[in-house]
Design a protein around this motif. Structure first.
Motif, PDB file in Angstrom:
ATOM      1  N   MET A   1     -30.766  10.126  -9.640  1.00  0.00           N
ATOM      2  CA  MET A   1     -32.036   9.949 -10.191  1.00  0.00           C
ATOM      3  C   MET A   1     -32.834   9.184  -9.201  1.00  0.00           C
ATOM      4  SD  MET A   1     -34.162   7.304 -12.306  1.00  0.00           S
ATOM      5  CE  MET A   1     -34.981   6.393 -11.203  1.00  0.00           C
ATOM      6  N   ASN A   2     -34.033   9.361  -9.657  1.00  0.00           N
ATOM      7  CA  ASN A   2     -34.949   8.299  -9.411  1.00  0.00           C
ATOM      8  C   ASN A   2     -34.895   7.436 -10.629  1.00  0.00           C
ATOM      9  OD1 ASN A   2     -36.605   9.055 -11.535  1.00  0.00           O
ATOM     10  ND2 ASN A   2     -37.700  10.414 -10.264  1.00  0.00           N
ATOM     11  N   PHE A   3     -35.756   6.460 -10.661  1.00  0.00           N
ATOM     12  CA  PHE A   3     -35.740   5.528 -11.787  1.00  0.00           C
ATOM     13  C   PHE A   3     -36.003   6.271 -13.075  1.00  0.00           C
ATOM     14  CE2 PHE A   3     -35.668   1.975 -14.083  1.00  0.00           C
ATOM     15  CZ  PHE A   3     -36.832   1.318 -14.336  1.00  0.00           C
ATOM     16  N   GLN A   4     -36.648   7.396 -13.010  1.00  0.00           N
ATOM     17  CA  GLN A   4     -37.005   8.131 -14.208  1.00  0.00           C
ATOM     18  C   GLN A   4     -35.998   9.214 -14.539  1.00  0.00           C
ATOM     19  OE1 GLN A   4     -40.995   9.310 -13.577  1.00  0.00           O
ATOM     20  NE2 GLN A   4     -41.757   7.295 -13.823  1.00  0.00           N
ATOM     21  N   GLY A  55     -33.055  -5.747  -8.341  1.00  0.00           N
ATOM     22  CA  GLY A  55     -33.025  -4.525  -9.132  1.00  0.00           C
ATOM     23  C   GLY A  55     -34.133  -3.562  -8.752  1.00  0.00           C
ATOM     24  N   VAL A  56     -35.291  -4.084  -8.375  1.00  0.00           N
ATOM     25  CA  VAL A  56     -36.404  -3.232  -7.941  1.00  0.00           C
ATOM     26  C   VAL A  56     -36.011  -2.452  -6.694  1.00  0.00           C
ATOM     27  CG1 VAL A  56     -38.730  -3.258  -6.963  1.00  0.00           C
ATOM     28  CG2 VAL A  56     -38.212  -4.660  -8.960  1.00  0.00           C
ATOM     29  N   PHE A  57     -35.387  -3.117  -5.743  1.00  0.00           N
ATOM     30  CA  PHE A  57     -34.959  -2.468  -4.510  1.00  0.00           C
ATOM     31  C   PHE A  57     -33.885  -1.419  -4.799  1.00  0.00           C
ATOM     32  CE2 PHE A  57     -37.015  -6.267  -3.281  1.00  0.00           C
ATOM     33  CZ  PHE A  57     -37.471  -6.112  -1.983  1.00  0.00           C
ATOM     34  N   VAL A  58     -33.012  -1.718  -5.754  1.00  0.00           N
ATOM     35  CA  VAL A  58     -31.982  -0.758  -6.159  1.00  0.00           C
ATOM     36  C   VAL A  58     -32.634   0.516  -6.688  1.00  0.00           C
ATOM     37  CG1 VAL A  58     -30.141  -0.297  -7.827  1.00  0.00           C
ATOM     38  CG2 VAL A  58     -30.207  -2.484  -6.628  1.00  0.00           C
ATOM     39  N   PHE A  59     -33.675   0.361  -7.505  1.00  0.00           N
ATOM     40  CA  PHE A  59     -34.354   1.530  -8.061  1.00  0.00           C
ATOM     41  C   PHE A  59     -34.988   2.391  -6.969  1.00  0.00           C
ATOM     42  CE2 PHE A  59     -34.929  -0.877 -12.257  1.00  0.00           C
ATOM     43  CZ  PHE A  59     -33.840  -0.230 -12.817  1.00  0.00           C
ATOM     44  N   PHE A  60     -35.641   1.759  -5.993  1.00  0.00           N
ATOM     45  CA  PHE A  60     -36.252   2.522  -4.915  1.00  0.00           C
ATOM     46  C   PHE A  60     -35.189   3.247  -4.094  1.00  0.00           C
ATOM     47  CE2 PHE A  60     -40.038  -0.360  -5.329  1.00  0.00           C
ATOM     48  CZ  PHE A  60     -40.961   0.642  -5.568  1.00  0.00           C
ATOM     49  N   LEU A  61     -34.063   2.577  -3.855  1.00  0.00           N
ATOM     50  CA  LEU A  61     -32.981   3.210  -3.105  1.00  0.00           C
ATOM     51  C   LEU A  61     -32.432   4.429  -3.836  1.00  0.00           C
ATOM     52  CD1 LEU A  61     -30.886   0.173  -1.784  1.00  0.00           C
ATOM     53  CD2 LEU A  61     -32.158   1.813  -0.390  1.00  0.00           C
ATOM     54  N   ILE A  62     -32.176   4.265  -5.128  1.00  0.00           N
ATOM     55  CA  ILE A  62     -31.644   5.373  -5.924  1.00  0.00           C
ATOM     56  C   ILE A  62     -32.618   6.543  -5.932  1.00  0.00           C
ATOM     57  CG2 ILE A  62     -31.047   6.127  -8.254  1.00  0.00           C
ATOM     58  CD1 ILE A  62     -29.918   3.350  -8.773  1.00  0.00           C
ATOM     59  N   SER A  63     -33.881   6.243  -6.133  1.00  0.00           N
ATOM     60  CA  SER A  63     -34.890   7.294  -6.187  1.00  0.00           C
ATOM     61  C   SER A  63     -34.916   8.074  -4.878  1.00  0.00           C
ATOM     62  CB  SER A  63     -36.259   6.678  -6.477  1.00  0.00           C
ATOM     63  OG  SER A  63     -37.223   7.675  -6.722  1.00  0.00           O
ATOM     64  N   GLY A  64     -34.992   7.350  -3.765  1.00  0.00           N
ATOM     65  CA  GLY A  64     -35.004   8.012  -2.459  1.00  0.00           C
ATOM     66  C   GLY A  64     -33.725   8.777  -2.193  1.00  0.00           C
ATOM     67  N   TYR A  65     -32.601   8.188  -2.545  1.00  0.00           N
ATOM     68  CA  TYR A  65     -31.296   8.807  -2.317  1.00  0.00           C
ATOM     69  C   TYR A  65     -31.188  10.161  -3.019  1.00  0.00           C
ATOM     70  CZ  TYR A  65     -26.252   9.574  -2.895  1.00  0.00           C
ATOM     71  OH  TYR A  65     -25.003  10.117  -2.923  1.00  0.00           O
ATOM     72  N   LEU A  66     -31.583  10.220  -4.277  1.00  0.00           N
ATOM     73  CA  LEU A  66     -31.427  11.454  -5.037  1.00  0.00           C
ATOM     74  C   LEU A  66     -32.447  12.523  -4.645  1.00  0.00           C
ATOM     75  CD1 LEU A  66     -30.427   9.886  -8.413  1.00  0.00           C
ATOM     76  CD2 LEU A  66     -29.007  11.301  -6.958  1.00  0.00           C
ATOM     77  N   ILE A 196     -37.559   5.218   1.733  1.00  0.00           N
ATOM     78  CA  ILE A 196     -37.244   6.077   2.879  1.00  0.00           C
ATOM     79  C   ILE A 196     -35.791   5.876   3.316  1.00  0.00           C
ATOM     80  CG2 ILE A 196     -37.766   6.544   5.306  1.00  0.00           C
ATOM     81  CD1 ILE A 196     -40.690   5.816   4.669  1.00  0.00           C
ATOM     82  N   ILE A 197     -35.312   4.633   3.270  1.00  0.00           N
ATOM     83  CA  ILE A 197     -33.906   4.365   3.588  1.00  0.00           C
ATOM     84  C   ILE A 197     -33.009   5.129   2.621  1.00  0.00           C
ATOM     85  CG2 ILE A 197     -32.094   2.594   3.544  1.00  0.00           C
ATOM     86  CD1 ILE A 197     -34.196   0.612   4.580  1.00  0.00           C
ATOM     87  N   GLY A 198     -33.354   5.056   1.331  1.00  0.00           N
ATOM     88  CA  GLY A 198     -32.587   5.797   0.334  1.00  0.00           C
ATOM     89  C   GLY A 198     -32.623   7.291   0.598  1.00  0.00           C
ATOM     90  N   TYR A 199     -33.773   7.791   0.994  1.00  0.00           N
ATOM     91  CA  TYR A 199     -33.950   9.220   1.228  1.00  0.00           C
ATOM     92  C   TYR A 199     -33.190   9.700   2.464  1.00  0.00           C
ATOM     93  CZ  TYR A 199     -36.411  13.715   1.546  1.00  0.00           C
ATOM     94  OH  TYR A 199     -36.718  15.054   1.581  1.00  0.00           O
ATOM     95  N   SER A 200     -33.233   8.916   3.518  1.00  0.00           N
ATOM     96  CA  SER A 200     -32.763   9.395   4.820  1.00  0.00           C
ATOM     97  C   SER A 200     -31.397   8.870   5.256  1.00  0.00           C
ATOM     98  CB  SER A 200     -33.792   9.025   5.909  1.00  0.00           C
ATOM     99  OG  SER A 200     -35.079   9.492   5.580  1.00  0.00           O
ATOM    100  N   VAL A 201     -31.043   7.665   4.825  1.00  0.00           N
ATOM    101  CA  VAL A 201     -29.879   6.988   5.404  1.00  0.00           C
ATOM    102  C   VAL A 201     -28.756   6.748   4.411  1.00  0.00           C
ATOM    103  CG1 VAL A 201     -29.127   4.902   6.618  1.00  0.00           C
ATOM    104  CG2 VAL A 201     -31.394   5.855   7.077  1.00  0.00           C
TER     105      VAL A 201
END
Length: 346
Positions: A1-4, A55-66, A196-201
Motif C-alpha cells: 500500500m500506500n497509506f490509503q 510513523g509519518v516517514f514509514v507511511f511515505f516509505l510504504i507508499s513509495g515502495y508499493l 522516492i527512496i521507497g519507490y526506487s531503493v
C-alpha cells in the motif's frame, strides 16, 4: 500500500504482504502515540513524540515502495491521477465537513480562507485547524502521487548512474534549503525524498533480509539515533538539528522499522493472526484521519474525568469514527463509480 491501502490490498509479487500491512499498523500506532503523548501533561513523556513521529516517514516509505512495484499504463496517467485524488479527497471532505460544522456549533472561529485551503488539499502549506492539523500529510501525499508517473519514466528510461547523480543533486538542494532556513520547502523536499527512496531503493533493502543484513542496519540505526541525541543536546532548536539531523535520522529509523518488522515476520508468520492484520490494516487511513478530533477541539475528550478514562474514550471514539468513515467512503466511491459508468453508457 500506500497509506490509503491501494483498495485495501497490500501486495508484493501478487500476494498480500502481511509484513507491509503490519508495518503500516505499527506506523499508525506511532502517529497516534505521537499526538497522544503531547496531551498527557507530562513534559518528559511528551518528548517521546519526536520519535513516534517516525510513523509519518514509514507511511511515505510504504507508499513509495508499493507504487514502485506497479506500472501506470500508457494513456492511463489521467485516470490514475483521478483515482488517487478520489482516495484523498473523499475522506478529507467527509472529515472536514464534520469538523467545520462542529467548530461552528462550538462557536470557534474559522477563517473563510481555511475552507478553500482544505477544499484544495493545501492545508500542509498554510497551516491546519484544531482537530485536523494532521491532515497536512494529505498535501504531501498528493504531491508524491503527482510525481509518480515521472518517477516511473525515470526508472524505466534513465541510466542508473544518471539517476544517482540526480539523487545526489536533490539531497544537496535539500541540505542547502534547510541551511538557508526555508523550513517548509526543506520539510516537503524531505518527505518527497523519502517517498522516492521507497519507490526506487527500498525493494533492494527489503529483499533477502538475512541476520547479517539486519545486524548491519541495526548498527546504522543505533549510530543514527546516537547522532540524533547528540544533536539534540548540542544544537536543539537550530535549523541544522530540526531540518537536517532529525529528518535524515528519522528516515534511517523508518527504514529500519520496515526491515525489522519483515525480519521478525519471516520467522513468526505462522503465528500471526492474518484476519486481524487484514482488518486493522484496512482502517489505518481512517484512524489517522479522525484521531486528533478527540484529542483536541472540536470533540476533545481529554480531562473529562481523568487521563485514563479520557484515553479509553479517545480510543473508542477513534475506532468507531474510523469504522463509520470507512463505510461512508465506500458508499460515496461506489456511487461515484456507478455514476461514471452511467455517463459513459449515455
Amino acid at each position: 500500500m500506500n497509506f490509503q491501502n491501494n483498495n485495501n490490498i497490500t501486495k508484493e509479487q501478487g500476494e498480500y504482504d502481511y509484513s507491509i500491512a503490519i508495518t503500516r499498523i505499527v506506523g499508525c500506532i506511532m502517529i497516534f502515540l505521537c499526538h497522544y503523548v503531547q496531551i498527557t501533561g507530562n513534559p518528559i513523556i511528551a518528548q517521546s513524540s519526536q520519535f513516534f513521529n517516525v510513523g509519518v516517514f514509514v507511511f511515505f516509505l510504504i507508499s513509495g515502495y508499493l507504487y514502485g512495484q506497479k506500472n501506470i499504463g500508457r494513456g492511463n496517467v489521467l485516470k490514475w491521477y483521478g483515482k488517487r485524488l478520489v482516495k484523498i479527497l473523499v475522506p478529507l471532505y467527509v472529515v472536514m465537513i464534520i469538523i467545520f460544522l462542529a467548530l461552528y456549533i462550538e462557536n470557534i472561529k474559522v477563517m473563510p480562507m481555511q475552507y478553500l485551503i482544505y477544499a484544495l488539499n493545501l492545508q500542509g502549506f498554510w497551516g491546519g485547524i484544531s482537530g485536523a492539523s494532521q491532515l497536512w500529510f494529505l498535501t504531501a501525499l498528493m504531491i508524491c502521487y503527482f510525481i509518480t508517473p515521472l518517477l516511473q519514466f525515470m526508472r524505466d528510461n534513465i541510466n542508473k548512474n544518471v539517476l544517482k547523480v540526480i539523487a545526489s543533486i536533490y539531497i544537496l538542494l535539500q541540505l542547502a534549503v534547510a541551511i538557508m532556513g526555508s523550513t517548509v520547502l526543506a520539510l516537503y523536499m524531505m518527505y518527497i525524498g523519502v517517498y522516492i527512496i521507497g519507490y526506487s531503493v527500498l525493494k533492494y533493502v527489503l529483499d533477502e533480509i538475512t541476520t547479517g543484513k539486519f545486524a548491519v542496519w541495526s548498527v546504522v540505526m543505533v549510530l543514527a539515533m546516537g547522532l540524533r541525541i547528540t544533536g539534540k543536546i548540542l544544537a536543539d532548536g537550530t535549523r541544522y538539528y530540526d531540518y537536517i539531523i532529525v529528518l535524515y535520522t528519522q528516515t534511517i529509523l523508518a527504514i529500519w522499522i520496515m526491515l525489522a518488522v519483515k525480519f521478525v515476520y519471516q520467522r513468526i508468520s505462522d503465528r500471526v493472526n492474518i484476519k486481524l492484520v487484514r482488518k486493522l490494516d484496512g482502517y489505518t487511513m481512517e484512524i489517522y484521519m479522525v484521531h486528533m478530533m478527540f484529542m483536541y477541539m472540536p470533540f476533545c475528550l481529554v480531562g473529562r474525568v481523568n487521563l485514563t478514562v479520557g484515553t479509553v474514550l479517545i480510543i473508542i471514539a477513534t475506532v468507531i469514527s474510523a469504522w463509520i468513515l470507512k463505510k461512508v467512503e465506500n458508499i460515496l466511491i461506489k456511487n461515484m463509480h456507478n455514476l461514471q459508468l452511467k455517463i459513459k453508457k449515455n
